[in-house]
Design a protein around this motif. Structure first.
Motif, PDB file in Angstrom:
ATOM      1  N   LEU A 112       0.826  -1.200   0.000  1.00 31.28           N
ATOM      2  CA  LEU A 112       0.000   0.000   0.000  1.00 31.28           C
ATOM      3  C   LEU A 112       0.867   1.259   0.000  1.00 31.28           C
ATOM      4  O   LEU A 112       0.540   2.254  -0.653  1.00 31.28           O
ATOM      5  CB  LEU A 112      -0.925   0.002   1.219  1.00 31.28           C
ATOM      6  N   MET A 113       1.986   1.226   0.718  1.00 30.80           N
ATOM      7  CA  MET A 113       2.896   2.366   0.709  1.00 30.80           C
ATOM      8  C   MET A 113       3.445   2.598  -0.694  1.00 30.80           C
ATOM      9  O   MET A 113       3.534   3.748  -1.147  1.00 30.80           O
ATOM     10  CB  MET A 113       4.037   2.134   1.703  1.00 30.80           C
ATOM     11  N   ALA A 114       3.811   1.510  -1.372  1.00 28.23           N
ATOM     12  CA  ALA A 114       4.331   1.655  -2.735  1.00 28.23           C
ATOM     13  C   ALA A 114       3.262   2.221  -3.660  1.00 28.23           C
ATOM     14  O   ALA A 114       3.540   3.105  -4.494  1.00 28.23           O
ATOM     15  CB  ALA A 114       4.822   0.303  -3.245  1.00 28.23           C
ATOM     16  N   TYR A 115       2.046   1.739  -3.522  1.00 26.60           N
ATOM     17  CA  TYR A 115       0.958   2.245  -4.366  1.00 26.60           C
ATOM     18  C   TYR A 115       0.675   3.715  -4.056  1.00 26.60           C
ATOM     19  O   TYR A 115       0.453   4.528  -4.954  1.00 26.60           O
ATOM     20  CB  TYR A 115      -0.300   1.407  -4.130  1.00 26.60           C
ATOM     21  N   SER A 116       0.690   4.079  -2.742  1.00 27.99           N
ATOM     22  CA  SER A 116       0.434   5.459  -2.353  1.00 27.99           C
ATOM     23  C   SER A 116       1.544   6.399  -2.822  1.00 27.99           C
ATOM     24  O   SER A 116       1.298   7.570  -3.076  1.00 27.99           O
ATOM     25  CB  SER A 116       0.277   5.553  -0.827  1.00 27.99           C
ATOM     26  N   ALA A 117       2.756   5.897  -2.889  1.00 28.32           N
ATOM     27  CA  ALA A 117       3.853   6.725  -3.391  1.00 28.32           C
ATOM     28  C   ALA A 117       3.675   7.040  -4.870  1.00 28.32           C
ATOM     29  O   ALA A 117       4.021   8.136  -5.336  1.00 28.32           O
ATOM     30  CB  ALA A 117       5.189   6.022  -3.154  1.00 28.32           C
ATOM     31  N   PRO A 122      -3.556  11.695   0.255  1.00 25.35           N
ATOM     32  CA  PRO A 122      -3.200  12.154   1.596  1.00 25.35           C
ATOM     33  C   PRO A 122      -4.088  11.585   2.692  1.00 25.35           C
ATOM     34  O   PRO A 122      -3.666  11.489   3.845  1.00 25.35           O
ATOM     35  CB  PRO A 122      -3.340  13.679   1.496  1.00 25.35           C
ATOM     36  N   ARG A 123      -5.311  11.214   2.342  1.00 26.13           N
ATOM     37  CA  ARG A 123      -6.224  10.711   3.357  1.00 26.13           C
ATOM     38  C   ARG A 123      -5.784   9.361   3.925  1.00 26.13           C
ATOM     39  O   ARG A 123      -6.254   8.954   4.985  1.00 26.13           O
ATOM     40  CB  ARG A 123      -7.628  10.590   2.769  1.00 26.13           C
ATOM     41  N   ARG A 124      -4.903   8.668   3.231  1.00 23.23           N
ATOM     42  CA  ARG A 124      -4.403   7.392   3.739  1.00 23.23           C
ATOM     43  C   ARG A 124      -3.179   7.565   4.637  1.00 23.23           C
ATOM     44  O   ARG A 124      -2.756   6.620   5.302  1.00 23.23           O
ATOM     45  CB  ARG A 124      -4.037   6.475   2.575  1.00 23.23           C
ATOM     46  N   LEU A 125      -2.603   8.745   4.640  1.00 24.66           N
ATOM     47  CA  LEU A 125      -1.329   8.949   5.331  1.00 24.66           C
ATOM     48  C   LEU A 125      -1.385   8.606   6.812  1.00 24.66           C
ATOM     49  O   LEU A 125      -0.489   7.912   7.313  1.00 24.66           O
ATOM     50  CB  LEU A 125      -0.858  10.389   5.114  1.00 24.66           C
ATOM     51  N   PRO A 126      -2.370   9.094   7.588  1.00 21.85           N
ATOM     52  CA  PRO A 126      -2.341   8.807   9.034  1.00 21.85           C
ATOM     53  C   PRO A 126      -2.304   7.320   9.353  1.00 21.85           C
ATOM     54  O   PRO A 126      -1.514   6.887  10.195  1.00 21.85           O
ATOM     55  CB  PRO A 126      -3.630   9.469   9.544  1.00 21.85           C
ATOM     56  N   ALA A 127      -3.150   6.531   8.707  1.00 24.76           N
ATOM     57  CA  ALA A 127      -3.180   5.099   9.011  1.00 24.76           C
ATOM     58  C   ALA A 127      -1.889   4.405   8.597  1.00 24.76           C
ATOM     59  O   ALA A 127      -1.430   3.472   9.264  1.00 24.76           O
ATOM     60  CB  ALA A 127      -4.376   4.441   8.323  1.00 24.76           C
ATOM     61  N   ILE A 128      -1.279   4.850   7.493  1.00 22.03           N
ATOM     62  CA  ILE A 128      -0.009   4.253   7.068  1.00 22.03           C
ATOM     63  C   ILE A 128       1.080   4.543   8.088  1.00 22.03           C
ATOM     64  O   ILE A 128       1.840   3.646   8.500  1.00 22.03           O
ATOM     65  CB  ILE A 128       0.394   4.779   5.674  1.00 22.03           C
ATOM     66  N   LEU A 129       1.163   5.787   8.535  1.00 21.54           N
ATOM     67  CA  LEU A 129       2.191   6.143   9.517  1.00 21.54           C
ATOM     68  C   LEU A 129       1.975   5.411  10.826  1.00 21.54           C
ATOM     69  O   LEU A 129       2.935   4.945  11.463  1.00 21.54           O
ATOM     70  CB  LEU A 129       2.183   7.656   9.744  1.00 21.54           C
ATOM     71  N   VAL A 130       0.725   5.312  11.259  1.00 22.44           N
ATOM     72  CA  VAL A 130       0.436   4.584  12.497  1.00 22.44           C
ATOM     73  C   VAL A 130       0.833   3.114  12.359  1.00 22.44           C
ATOM     74  O   VAL A 130       1.387   2.513  13.280  1.00 22.44           O
ATOM     75  CB  VAL A 130      -1.065   4.708  12.852  1.00 22.44           C
ATOM     76  N   SER A 131       0.574   2.531  11.204  1.00 20.17           N
ATOM     77  CA  SER A 131       0.925   1.127  10.976  1.00 20.17           C
ATOM     78  C   SER A 131       2.431   0.920  11.028  1.00 20.17           C
ATOM     79  O   SER A 131       2.920  -0.047  11.616  1.00 20.17           O
ATOM     80  CB  SER A 131       0.385   0.672   9.619  1.00 20.17           C
ATOM     81  N   VAL A 132       3.179   1.825  10.427  1.00 20.06           N
ATOM     82  CA  VAL A 132       4.645   1.713  10.459  1.00 20.06           C
ATOM     83  C   VAL A 132       5.162   1.910  11.879  1.00 20.06           C
ATOM     84  O   VAL A 132       6.048   1.193  12.343  1.00 20.06           O
ATOM     85  CB  VAL A 132       5.277   2.751   9.504  1.00 20.06           C
ATOM     86  N   TYR A 133       4.586   2.874  12.588  1.00 24.06           N
ATOM     87  CA  TYR A 133       5.022   3.141  13.966  1.00 24.06           C
ATOM     88  C   TYR A 133       4.754   1.942  14.869  1.00 24.06           C
ATOM     89  O   TYR A 133       5.498   1.675  15.802  1.00 24.06           O
ATOM     90  CB  TYR A 133       4.298   4.372  14.493  1.00 24.06           C
TER      91      TYR A 133
END
Length: 432
Positions: A112-117, A122-133
């Motif tokens: 999903l990160m690769a696809y988002s890149a 931007p609406r997916r950013l918070p959940a992606i960062l939380v998942s990585v954290y």
């Protein structure tokens, strides 16, 4: 056809990502409905009886929020078969399944990160960062994460309006999480979001100011430029604030003082606005505003504090006298305690007139304290009696009727072994 298939897979991955993002501890506070909204996921069932709404309502109760998790969705684990009597085999199977599920979730996260890149949303950013954290540091792909963060920062620099793009919760959660990823690229992203958020504050509506201030407190995020911008915007908007916006905004700015931020310029203006519009406040709003104003201490001039509190208190008394049966017991207790916060400043001049409130509260409590009413618990009586004693020059001596009802209940129902130290001190001052 290929594009629609990629979009479908992305939606499926995004839905699974929410489960992954909030299923463990050490992640920022995320409320379900707003998360689903700003991630462009299918809308949840928002009926009053839905499980998601009940969970969100329970998780977002008005207490002091820490930077801990709110478990919203649990990942669905594969059902285990086999011999139910063999507990060891079942545990080992469950452990392997859990590991496999975790590996699959991590794979979906990186996909999903690769696809988002490639196609930034931007609406997916918070959940992606939380998942990585949420991942242990050794399981994070640092190079891939750095590349993703640079793409995100480049795209957000073009947007320049993080609140409009991410929403208040999304912007603050993203900044909070990026700060803690311990990468230079993440720190630069966090700084970009916070600086752009501070610049966007003057454009917010009163409701937007309230949402941002409460989200800052919810995540315990200390950022002086944002709080300074909120103070200036609140002072500017004070003349048009409705009670629905003024009450939570005053509360948020007051609580921000505990984070080391001073808002001395906005407090007098908000207090004056509260006094001018007191007749438009509900009883609960009156109680909450008096509670906030009484706790401002040296952050507001005493004459401004007393003037506003007096007007609001008189307005509450007007409603109480007109309809005493509608009076909420917790409101009486909270008002009494709030008034003790400024009792030390009354002196001989009696700038704040509390006698009418004390008379009305004691008269009401003589009935409410009776056990058959169920209005006041024994602990409520301890707090109320302590406050009345603090606010009455002769202590509890003039209130013998209330004591005759309350003291037997304290003797029979008081669970003193479960009381906090503060409550025990209050009880000792009442009983001695």
């Amino acid at each position: 056809g290929m594009h629609s298939e990629l979009a479908r897979r992305s939606r499926v991955q995004s839905n699974r990502l929410v489960q992954y993002a909030v299923s463990e501890k050490r992640v920022p506070v995320l409320r379900r409905a707003p998360v689903l909204a700003f991630l462009s996921f299918p809308a949840p069932d928002c009926s009053p009886t839905s499980a998601s709404v009940r969970t969100a309502a329970t998780a977002s109760s008005p207490r002091t929020h820490r930077s801990g998790p709110e478990v919203i969705l649990q990942p669905r684990m594969a059902r285990q078969g086999g011999n139910r009597g063999n507990r060891g085999d079942r545990d080992r199977n469950q452990g392997r399944t859990s590991q496999d599920t975790s590996a699959q979730q991590q794979k979906r996260l990186w996909e999903l990160m690769a696809y988002s890149a490639r196609s930034f949303n931007p609406r997916r950013l918070p959940a992606i960062l939380v998942s990585v954290y949420r991942l242990p540091p050794e399981q994070r792909d640092a190079e891939r994460l750095r590349s993703f963060l640079e793409v995100v920062r480049s795209n957000l620099e073009k947007e320049a309006n993080p609140i409009r793009t991410l929403g208040a919760q999304g912007a603050i959660v993203s900044a909070w999480t990026a700060r803690r990823l311990d990468l230079p690229e993440a720190r630069r992203l966090s700084a970009l979001i916070l600086s752009a958020t501070a610049a966007e504050v003057p454009e917010l509506t009163p409701a937007g100011l309230v949402e941002l201030a409460q989200e800052m407190l919810r995540q315990s995020l200390v950022d002086r430029p944002i709080w300074s911008a909120l103070e200036k915007a609140s002072a500017t908007a004070a003349e048009v604030l409705s009670p629905a916006d003024l009450v939570p905004l005053l509360d948020a700015l007051r609580r921000a003082v505990s984070h080391g931020f001073r808002s001395d310029h906005a407090f007098p203006m908000l207090a004056e606005r509260a006094a001018v519009t007191a007749d438009k406040f509900s009883r609960k709003q009156l109680v909450d505003t008096i509670g906030s104003l009484s706790r401002l201490g040296n952050h507001i001039a005493k004459h401004s504090q007393h003037k506003a509190v007096q007007v609001l208190l008189d307005q509450w008394l007007t409603g109480h006298v007109a309809s005493p049966s509608d009076t909420v017991p917790a409101h009486v207790v909270k008002l009494a305690v709030s008034l003790t916060n400024i009792a030390d400043f009354l002196g001989s001049k009696r700038e704040l007139r509390t006698e009418t409130f004390i008379s009305a509260a004691v008269e009401w409590a003589c009935t409410a304290a009776k056990p058959e009413t169920g209005a006041l618990s024994a602990e409520d009586l301890v707090v109320l009696l302590w406050a009345v004693k603090e606010l009455t020059p002769l202590g509890l001596r003039p209130h013998s009727e209330l004591l005759a009802t309350a003291l037997p209940r304290l003797r029979d129902e008081g669970k003193f072994s479960t009381y906090s130290m503060l409550r025990l001190i209050q009880a000792s001052e009442v009983l001695l």
